[in-house]
Design an enzyme around this catalytic site. Structure first.
Site, PDB file in Angstrom:
ATOM      1  N   ASP A 161      -1.842   6.776   6.324  1.00 50.41           N
ATOM      2  CA  ASP A 161      -2.975   5.722   5.856  1.00 50.41           C
ATOM      3  C   ASP A 161      -3.518   4.980   6.769  1.00 50.41           C
ATOM      4  OD1 ASP A 161      -4.481   3.626   4.771  1.00 50.41           O
ATOM      5  OD2 ASP A 161      -2.935   3.380   3.161  1.00 50.41           O
ATOM      6  N   LYS A 204     -12.744  -1.487   6.187  1.00 48.88           N
ATOM      7  CA  LYS A 204     -12.019  -2.137   7.213  1.00 48.88           C
ATOM      8  C   LYS A 204     -12.672  -2.264   8.654  1.00 48.88           C
ATOM      9  CE  LYS A 204      -8.906  -3.156   3.979  1.00 48.88           C
ATOM     10  NZ  LYS A 204      -7.942  -2.256   2.935  1.00 48.88           N
ATOM     11  N   TRP A 224       0.937  -1.254   0.205  1.00 46.15           N
ATOM     12  CA  TRP A 224       0.035   0.048   0.040  1.00 46.15           C
ATOM     13  C   TRP A 224       0.897   1.174   0.003  1.00 46.15           C
ATOM     14  CZ3 TRP A 224      -4.210  -1.134  -1.991  1.00 46.15           C
ATOM     15  CH2 TRP A 224      -4.933  -2.332  -1.690  1.00 46.15           C
TER      16      TRP A 224
HETATM   17  C1  PLP Z   1      -7.328  -1.720   1.863  1.00 45.50           C
HETATM   18  C2  PLP Z   1      -6.112  -0.874   1.893  1.00 45.50           C
HETATM   19  C3  PLP Z   1      -6.186  -0.003   1.072  1.00 45.50           C
HETATM   20  C4  PLP Z   1      -6.821   0.154  -0.384  1.00 45.50           C
HETATM   21  O1  PLP Z   1      -8.091   0.953  -0.095  1.00 45.50           O
HETATM   22  P1  PLP Z   1      -9.098   0.910  -1.144  1.00 45.50           P
HETATM   23  O2  PLP Z   1     -10.276   1.631  -0.551  1.00 45.50           O
HETATM   24  O3  PLP Z   1      -9.515  -0.592  -1.572  1.00 45.50           O
HETATM   25  O4  PLP Z   1      -8.403   1.817  -2.173  1.00 45.50           O
HETATM   26  C5  PLP Z   1      -5.041   1.180   1.296  1.00 45.50           C
HETATM   27  N1  PLP Z   1      -4.224   1.044   2.242  1.00 45.50           N
HETATM   28  C6  PLP Z   1      -4.365   0.023   3.161  1.00 45.50           C
HETATM   29  C7  PLP Z   1      -3.374   0.156   4.425  1.00 45.50           C
HETATM   30  C8  PLP Z   1      -5.254  -0.962   3.123  1.00 45.50           C
HETATM   31  O5  PLP Z   1      -5.368  -2.031   4.052  1.00 45.50           O
END
Ligand code: PLP
Length: 356
Positions: free
Chosen positions: A166, A190, A99
């Site tokens: 993030d 999540k 990511w």
């Molecule tokens: C799942 C995830 C993403 C991607 O998220 P999307 O909403 O599918 O773009 C980005 N960063 C982390 C840490 C993730 O777990």
């Protein structure tokens, strides 16, 4: 048979949030019209948007100089929206996995990217600790929880430049000091709802300092002004988020969630450490309380498929590890009940007994 959902995202949601969302599709707020069919300008909907913002502020103690936005496109859209808003010359990134790499790739469209430290040498199984954050960069980007590798940066680090995080997979799982960050963002699917939106918590004074023009939809200021309704918002994703946050509040808030999460994670890590059959893949000090990654020990490597089948028969869903790590991953986000973790631990013990 009862299913235990360990999917990495989308993942298990709190039952009350699911039930309330189903009801709202049929009849939103006693209006006789479903939430998918009402106008997003109707007073009832505007109240949900405002209440959802208030819940974020309350649960994470977000100071007034930060704005809270819900934007379509998930975390991946924020990978380019953030540099589009605040990168003038150079950005610094901590390389802790896939990511982070994806975020860096998008930032390079807007300027230079400096990799401050990396754990690529060991398949991102740890969080780099010895590094200096360059003071000549516009911001420093971290990924607090590395969903794929099960590593987590559990403290709010001090950064001399705006810290951008993030927090897709650990937001609301523990208390954080928002004032240490410039921007906190993530996909909702999540810990705070379902796919379709990202949350963005942004310190307002960081905006409006660019040397170049910026498209309206990309500009955070448009969305601040429009209160996340600059264009038609994905109302259902916001509604599920709202209900999920109500549930977090009913559980005692983020502080109470954290205690529950630590207990759940310990249950599973203790079993991994006790068992001769399973081995954790993340460095112990960096173990995530959200995603628990493990493999079969060398001696038992040939039994991975057998365990996967055994676990499936016991109702375990979504425990296959990411293809880049292999083995198993149990995602035990806020809404994953302790009973699910207990069932997985029992499943691991039963398998070990049957395969001595
Ligand atoms: C799942 C995830 C993403 C991607 O998220 P999307 O909403 O599918 O773009 C980005 N960063 C982390 C840490 C993730 O777990």
């Amino acid at each position: 048979m009862k299913k235990y959902n360990f999917n990495a995202g989308p993942c298990v949601l709190p039952r009350p949030a699911v039930e309330a969302s189903i009801d709202a599709i049929r009849n939103f707020d006693k209006t006789g019209i479903g939430v998918l069919e009402i106008s997003h300008r109707s007073p009832g909907w505007v109240k949900v948007m405002n209440d959802c913002v208030d819940l974020w502020r309350e649960l994470l103690h977000i100071p007034d100089n930060y704005k809270i936005l819900f934007l379509a496109g998930g975390a991946s859209t924020q990978f380019f929206t953030i540099p589009a808003n605040i990168l003038n010359k150079k950005a610094a990134y901590l390389q802790t996995g896939v990511w982070a790499n994806k975020a860096m790739k998008e930032a390079r469209f807007y300027g230079e990217v400096e990799v401050v430290a990396s754990s690529e040498d060991k398949t991102y199984s740890y969080i780099p600790k010895e590094y200096t954050i360059p003071t000549n960069a516009d911001y420093f980007h971290i990924t607090t929880n590395n969903t794929i590798y099960g590593t987590e940066l559990k403290e709010d680090i001090d950064s001399p430049i705006p810290l951008v995080a993030d927090m897709s997979s650990d937001i609301m799982s523990r208390p954080i000091d928002v004032s240490k960050y410039g921007i906190i963002y993530g996909g909702a699917q999540k810990n705070v709802g379902t796919a379709g939106i990202a949350f963005v918590i942004v310190r307002e004074d960081l905006l409006g300092k660019l040397d170049r023009p910026i498209q309206s939809m990309v500009d955070y200021r448009s969305h601040i002004k429009g209160e996340s309704m600059f264009n038609t918002p994905p109302v259902f994703s916001v509604y599920v988020m709202y209900q999920t946050l109500l549930w977090v509040k009913s559980m005692g808030g983020v502080e109470a969630m954290h205690k529950i999460n630590v207990d759940k994670a310990n249950l599973l890590y203790n079993e991994i450490d006790r068992s001769k059959m399973f081995v954790g893949t993340a460095a112990k000090e960096d173990r995530s309380i959200m995603n628990v990654c493990f493999v079969m020990s060398d001696e038992h490597k040939d039994k991975e498929t057998a365990f996967m089948d055994f676990a499936k028969d016991q109702g375990m869903v979504g425990i296959k590890g990411h293809r880049s790590v292999g083995g198993f991953r149990a995602s035990i986000y806020n809404s994953c009940p302790v009973e699910a973790v207990e069932a997985l631990v029992k499943c691991m013990q039963d398998f070990e007994k049957a395969n001595q």
